[in-house]
Scaffold this active site. Structure first.
Site, PDB file in Angstrom:
ATOM      1  N   LYS A  86      53.863  37.271  35.759  1.00  0.00           N
ATOM      2  CA  LYS A  86      53.216  37.624  37.028  1.00  0.00           C
ATOM      3  C   LYS A  86      52.533  36.395  37.639  1.00  0.00           C
ATOM      4  O   LYS A  86      52.708  36.112  38.827  1.00  0.00           O
ATOM      5  CB  LYS A  86      52.204  38.740  36.766  1.00  0.00           C
ATOM      6  CG  LYS A  86      51.505  39.275  37.989  1.00  0.00           C
ATOM      7  CD  LYS A  86      51.023  40.693  37.774  1.00  0.00           C
ATOM      8  CE  LYS A  86      49.778  40.794  36.918  1.00  0.00           C
ATOM      9  NZ  LYS A  86      48.551  40.388  37.607  1.00  0.00           N
ATOM     10  N   ARG A 124      52.680  32.160  41.993  1.00  0.00           N
ATOM     11  CA  ARG A 124      52.594  30.743  42.364  1.00  0.00           C
ATOM     12  C   ARG A 124      53.921  30.216  42.910  1.00  0.00           C
ATOM     13  O   ARG A 124      53.953  29.303  43.732  1.00  0.00           O
ATOM     14  CB  ARG A 124      52.111  29.931  41.161  1.00  0.00           C
ATOM     15  CG  ARG A 124      50.613  30.191  40.859  1.00  0.00           C
ATOM     16  CD  ARG A 124      50.264  29.913  39.424  1.00  0.00           C
ATOM     17  NE  ARG A 124      48.833  29.991  39.149  1.00  0.00           N
ATOM     18  CZ  ARG A 124      48.159  31.101  38.843  1.00  0.00           C
ATOM     19  NH1 ARG A 124      48.789  32.269  38.793  1.00  0.00           N
ATOM     20  NH2 ARG A 124      46.861  31.059  38.583  1.00  0.00           N
ATOM     21  N   GLY A 139      44.446  40.968  42.521  1.00  0.00           N
ATOM     22  CA  GLY A 139      43.336  40.010  42.569  1.00  0.00           C
ATOM     23  C   GLY A 139      43.838  38.577  42.659  1.00  0.00           C
ATOM     24  O   GLY A 139      43.261  37.741  43.367  1.00  0.00           O
ATOM     25  N   ARG A 196      36.450  44.520  43.832  1.00  0.00           N
ATOM     26  CA  ARG A 196      36.329  43.424  42.855  1.00  0.00           C
ATOM     27  C   ARG A 196      35.624  42.222  43.479  1.00  0.00           C
ATOM     28  O   ARG A 196      35.723  41.981  44.680  1.00  0.00           O
ATOM     29  CB  ARG A 196      37.720  43.069  42.321  1.00  0.00           C
ATOM     30  CG  ARG A 196      38.317  44.249  41.560  1.00  0.00           C
ATOM     31  CD  ARG A 196      39.670  43.935  40.996  1.00  0.00           C
ATOM     32  NE  ARG A 196      39.612  42.871  40.012  1.00  0.00           N
ATOM     33  CZ  ARG A 196      40.696  42.265  39.528  1.00  0.00           C
ATOM     34  NH1 ARG A 196      41.888  42.631  39.935  1.00  0.00           N
ATOM     35  NH2 ARG A 196      40.575  41.310  38.639  1.00  0.00           N
ATOM     36  N   SER A 240      37.807  30.981  34.822  1.00  0.00           N
ATOM     37  CA  SER A 240      38.741  31.823  35.573  1.00  0.00           C
ATOM     38  C   SER A 240      39.845  30.976  36.188  1.00  0.00           C
ATOM     39  O   SER A 240      39.587  30.073  36.985  1.00  0.00           O
ATOM     40  CB  SER A 240      37.992  32.566  36.684  1.00  0.00           C
ATOM     41  OG  SER A 240      38.911  33.016  37.651  1.00  0.00           O
ATOM     42  N   GLN A 256      41.943  32.037  38.259  1.00  0.00           N
ATOM     43  CA  GLN A 256      42.078  32.370  39.684  1.00  0.00           C
ATOM     44  C   GLN A 256      41.128  31.527  40.520  1.00  0.00           C
ATOM     45  O   GLN A 256      41.515  31.001  41.568  1.00  0.00           O
ATOM     46  CB  GLN A 256      41.801  33.860  39.896  1.00  0.00           C
ATOM     47  CG  GLN A 256      42.860  34.735  39.249  1.00  0.00           C
ATOM     48  CD  GLN A 256      42.610  36.219  39.446  1.00  0.00           C
ATOM     49  OE1 GLN A 256      41.562  36.624  39.948  1.00  0.00           O
ATOM     50  NE2 GLN A 256      43.563  37.027  39.044  1.00  0.00           N
ATOM     51  N   ASP A 305      43.961  39.029  29.481  1.00  0.00           N
ATOM     52  CA  ASP A 305      44.591  40.277  29.926  1.00  0.00           C
ATOM     53  C   ASP A 305      45.071  41.142  28.767  1.00  0.00           C
ATOM     54  O   ASP A 305      45.555  42.250  28.970  1.00  0.00           O
ATOM     55  CB  ASP A 305      45.795  39.960  30.831  1.00  0.00           C
ATOM     56  CG  ASP A 305      45.337  39.389  32.171  1.00  0.00           C
ATOM     57  OD1 ASP A 305      44.183  39.633  32.561  1.00  0.00           O
ATOM     58  OD2 ASP A 305      46.137  38.689  32.825  1.00  0.00           O
ATOM     59  N   LYS A 355      37.827  43.405  35.821  1.00  0.00           N
ATOM     60  CA  LYS A 355      39.285  43.384  36.015  1.00  0.00           C
ATOM     61  C   LYS A 355      39.672  44.610  36.859  1.00  0.00           C
ATOM     62  O   LYS A 355      38.842  45.172  37.536  1.00  0.00           O
ATOM     63  CB  LYS A 355      39.986  43.366  34.658  1.00  0.00           C
ATOM     64  CG  LYS A 355      39.745  42.068  33.883  1.00  0.00           C
ATOM     65  CD  LYS A 355      40.416  40.902  34.566  1.00  0.00           C
ATOM     66  CE  LYS A 355      40.124  39.588  33.880  1.00  0.00           C
ATOM     67  NZ  LYS A 355      40.629  38.440  34.642  1.00  0.00           N
TER      68      LYS A 355
HETATM   69  C1  S3P Z   1      45.371  35.182  36.566  1.00  0.00           C
HETATM   70  C2  S3P Z   1      44.162  34.859  35.987  1.00  0.00           C
HETATM   71  C3  S3P Z   1      43.333  35.796  35.214  1.00  0.00           C
HETATM   72  C4  S3P Z   1      44.139  37.039  34.819  1.00  0.00           C
HETATM   73  C5  S3P Z   1      44.966  37.582  35.948  1.00  0.00           C
HETATM   74  C6  S3P Z   1      45.945  36.534  36.427  1.00  0.00           C
HETATM   75  C7  S3P Z   1      46.110  34.168  37.323  1.00  0.00           C
HETATM   76  O1  S3P Z   1      42.262  36.220  36.026  1.00  0.00           O
HETATM   77  O2  S3P Z   1      43.254  38.034  34.346  1.00  0.00           O
HETATM   78  O3  S3P Z   1      45.689  38.727  35.514  1.00  0.00           O
HETATM   79  O4  S3P Z   1      47.293  34.381  37.596  1.00  0.00           O
HETATM   80  O5  S3P Z   1      45.509  33.140  37.650  1.00  0.00           O
HETATM   81  P1  S3P Z   1      40.852  35.432  36.040  1.00  0.00           P
HETATM   82  O6  S3P Z   1      41.074  34.103  36.616  1.00  0.00           O
HETATM   83  O7  S3P Z   1      39.950  36.277  36.897  1.00  0.00           O
HETATM   84  O8  S3P Z   1      40.408  35.393  34.615  1.00  0.00           O
END
Ligand code: S3P
Length: 784
Positions: free
Chosen positions: A350, A355, A423, A451, A501, A503, A649, A676
């Site tokens: 995913k 990306r 997210g 969130r 994180s 993200q 995750d 989450k």
């Molecule tokens: C992700 C980062 C993680 C993960 C999410 C996917 C990503 O989140 O839990 O399912 O693709 O960068 P966080 O950055 O909030 O930890």
């Protein structure tokens, strides 16, 4: 004008409270003028629901009136308003738009000679509104306080009195124009009436209503009539109609409706229709030119965008995910099974799929993607880039062709970008959009809009972004002001992240691509590094010094091929499934084993799981391997905190593993799990307890008393059930749903899991694959 409407609305809210507290008033006498489909249906609904003490009607067609009286629908009726209108407290005008002015003249006469109170509520059901207000102004001089123009968005194939249905308005919208001149009581009473017949009422200004309807209803009808006319005028028109296929039939269906009515509407809404038609002409010319120019990319882009937008808007309005709407409310019914075996391929990663769309769109040249995850989250990202003008072909069996637009090629989306449940889409995109010249709005479904988004908004602001989290508490929708308005580019900055994180890190690095100078992100622990890897693969320099990652703005990305490996986070469910069940042996092929994602393997190994890797290689800059897991006796552990971001995750399913282990498992330093898709600590604890597992929730983790037992000869025994059966609520969190499905391998009784439709966000086909290896999941879908 808008201000006046709004402030009135506030007082209306208060007023409404007091009206609902009291018994809502019913009408003394409603007078419906015009017993066509809409007027007669409303009359029937008023009658059936007992909403007025008396009901009278006016219609030029005497037999309709006679029949309606005979049917007991009306207390009185006539072809002349003055015969029956006296004492009415609501008049609903349901005649063709062009006839409204004459009716208003009759109403004024009745008011002038005392038959009607001057504050009598006057409403209508016409599909144009400005002309109704203009007509009222010219008849009354100033607008009466009882005038509330309205438009029920409802209809049926058949018209006339005999086609009436009391339920015609149920679950339909009624637009009402809350004029500044109208009394609050009149608005409230009319709202009450429409809601009482099952409609949902929304307020809109008259001009806006007419423009919206011109585009969404009047223009399509005009085009349908026009196309039929065009075909009919051909010499070979017989052949044309004889061989006309479904497309023509679908398109021309609405040209079967009443020409007189549409004639009137086209004149009544002249200016809005003419401007919608002009705009249509421009689009038609564009398409014509693309065909002449043989511009395949642009034509594909246009057609693909239109097709996707049609689906997208449907989902956006319903705030639901993208896939099969018949599965809007789905549950799993799982019969316990004991063992899993086989060799399977897990869908694409995913994080990497998201990306691939983002960087492929921003690159110059074409990017081919294979193994793309066709789950709802990644599809939300795909749609967002289509909305910003990027041509993306596919997905077709995991294959995409992205026609990159370059670093400065994105166009503003005409509507808010809808991120569904994702997210990752929202946080990464906010970094990209904060740097664009144009304004953007990002929104999501109910869960995503709860969130935390300040974790990206605040550091972006430190780089000069103008970004507002407009939700209740630092949450979406996000409103981003473009650089053209701000007047200068983002500034590179150094940001010390409070949480590890990926993200947040990715969001800031992506913003850094357009920033002046260097952007450095310092992470407290290692988190997944797909953004860094893919930037490098696209030729963008990234500096990594331990936990300091930097990019300097102003570079370019060059499109290329991306092979997305299987998602280790999805593989985790089957790794645990095999690990907890006796005699299992499962091989998962070519799974991504990027070291920033392999916390699940490390933790399971610490729990003494039997895991081995083979066929290790690299795919598209990411390491992959076949993973083989065999059932074994797991033991409880204290999970090292540095592994938390590397398995972030996977904890829901690791809790299932811990429940099957011998002894206690303690997780700490995992507060992130609380924000989450659900609060995964609380929700997992709730479900584990339902299935009979003893666990203790802590602020930043969970303590699980594993139920693994020893057999008589002292060996741990992994065939005994550790879970009971029960009903689990997934809180619409995909990973919670899949984790409890895995628990069925050690359950004594059936497990049902509610709210599993979100599994499609990350793992479409999960239940089928689980059944393929020996589990027994029945999916029940109901229309929500
Ligand atoms: C992700 C980062 C993680 C993960 C999410 C996917 C990503 O989140 O839990 O399912 O693709 O960068 P966080 O950055 O909030 O930890």
């Amino acid at each position: 004008m808008r201000k006046a409407v709004n402030s009135q609305k506030d007082s209306q809210q208060n007023n409404k409270k007091s009206l609902t507290n009291m018994q809502m008033p019913r009408f003394k006498q409603v007078c419906v003028i015009g017993l066509g489909l809409i007027g007669a249906s409303l009359a029937q609904a008023i009658k059936d629901n007992g909403l007025s003490e008396r009901l009278v009607a006016v219609d030029r067609h005497a037999p309709s009136i006679e029949e309606a009286i005979q049917h007991g629908l009306l207390d009185a009726g006539s072809s002349a308003l003055s015969d029956v209108v006296a004492g009415s407290d609501l008049i609903v005008i349901a005649v063709p738009v062009q006839a409204v002015q004459a009716v208003l003249v009759d109403i004024k006469t009745a008011m002038d000679n005392g038959q009607l109170a001057t504050d009598c509520i006057i409403s209508d059901v016409c599909s144009t509104k400005v002309n109704i207000i203009d007509a009222a102004k010219s008849v009354f001089g100033s607008l009466p306080t009882g005038l509330v123009p309205a438009h029920p968005i409802a209809g049926a194939e058949n018209s006339g009195y005999h086609a009436r249905r009391a339920t015609l308005f149920a679950n339909h919208s009624v637009i009402i124009c809350e004029l500044p001149t109208t009394s609050i009581v009149a608005i409230d009473k009319l709202r009450w009436l429409w809601e009482a017949v099952g409609a949902s009422v929304m307020a809109m200004e008259a001009e806006h209503h007419d423009s919206i309807l011109a585009h969404t209803s009047h223009l399509p009808h005009l085009l349908a009539f026009n196309l039929v006319e065009q075909l009919a005028s051909h010499d070979d028109n017989l052949d044309m109609f004889r061989y006309a296929a479904g497309g023509f039939r679908d398109f021309s269906r609405i040209a079967a409706s009443d020409p007189k009515m549409w004639h009137d509407i086209f004149f009544a809404n002249e200016s809005a229709i003419v401007s919608a038609l002009d705009e249509y002409g421009v689009y038609l010319q564009t398409m014509r030119q693309l065909i002449i120019d043989k511009d395949s990319t642009a034509l594909m882009g246009l057609l693909g965008r239109a097709q996707a937008a049609r689906r997208h808007f449907g989902h956006m309005l319903a705030s639901t995910p993208y896939t099969d709407t018949s599965a809007m409310s789905a549950s799993y019914n799982i019969t316990p099974s004991n063992t899993v075996s086989g060799t399977i391929t897990i869908p694409g990663d995913k994080s990497i799929s998201h990306r691939s769309i983002m960087l492929g769109s921003l690159a110059t040249g074409i990017t081919h993607v294979t193994g793309f995850l066709e789950g709802e989250d990644a599809l939300a990202t795909l749609q967002a880039f289509r909305d910003m003008g990027v041509t993306i072909e596919g997905p077709d069996n995991g294959k995409l062709t992205i026609h990159g637009v370059g670093m400065n090629g994105l166009k503003p989306s005409k509507t808010p970008l809808y991120m569904g449940n994702s997210g990752t889409s929202m946080r990464l995109l906010s970094g990209i959009l904060a740097a664009q010249p144009f304004d953007s709005v990002l929104t999501g479904d109910t869960s995503l809009n709860k969130r935390p988004m300040e974790r990206v908004a605040a550091p972006l602001r430190a780089m000069g972004a103008v970004i507002q989290s407009t939700g209740h508490s630092g949450t979406a929708p996000l409103s981003i002001t473009g650089r053209d308005t701000v007047g200068k580019p983002l500034q590179g900055a150094e940001y010390d992240m409070p949480v590890a994180s990926a993200q947040v890190k990715s969001c800031l690095l992506l913003a850094g691509l357009w920033s002046e100078g260097t952007t450095t992100v310092i992470q407290p622990e290692v988190s997944r590094d797909h953004t860094e890897r893919m930037l490098s693969a696209f030729g963008y320099p990234v500096t990594v010094e331990g936990n300091r990652i930097s990019v300097t703005g102003g570079g370019q990305l060059t499109g290329g091929d991306i092979a997305v490996p299987a998602d280790i986070s999805s593989a985790a469910f089957f790794m645990v499934a095999a690990a907890i069940s006796q005699g299992s042996e499962l091989t998962l092929t070519q799974v991504g084993i990027n070291p920033t994602r392999t916390g699940i393997i490390d933790i399971l190994k610490l729990m003494q799981a039997d895991i081995s890797l083979s066929n290790e290689t690299h795919v598209g800059g990411e390491p992959v391997a076949d993973i083989t897991i065999r059932g074994s006796n797991l033991v409880g552990i204290e999970i090292p905190e540095h592994l938390v971001p590397l398995a972030i995750d996977e904890f829901p399913v690791l809790f299932i593993a811990a429940s099957c282990a011998k002894g206690r498992t303690v997780l700490t330093g995992a507060k992130e799990l609380r924000v989450k898709e659900s609060d995964r600590i609380a929700v997992m604890a709730e479900g584990l307890r339902t299935l009979g597992i003893d666990c203790t929730v802590t602020e930043d983790g969970l303590i699980i008393e594993g139920q693994g037992t020893e057999s008589e000869n002292g060996e741990v025994n992994n065939s005994q059930p550790v879970f009971g059966g029960g009903h689990i609520i997934s809180h619409h969190d995909h990973r919670i749903a899949m984790s409890f499905a895995v628990a069925s391998l050690r359950a004594s009784e059936q497990i049902t899991i509610e709210g599993v439709e979100t599994v499609n966000t990350s793992f479409p086909g999960f239940a089928e694959l689980a059944n393929h290896i020996g589990m027994s999941i029945q999916v029940d879908s109901t229309n929500a």
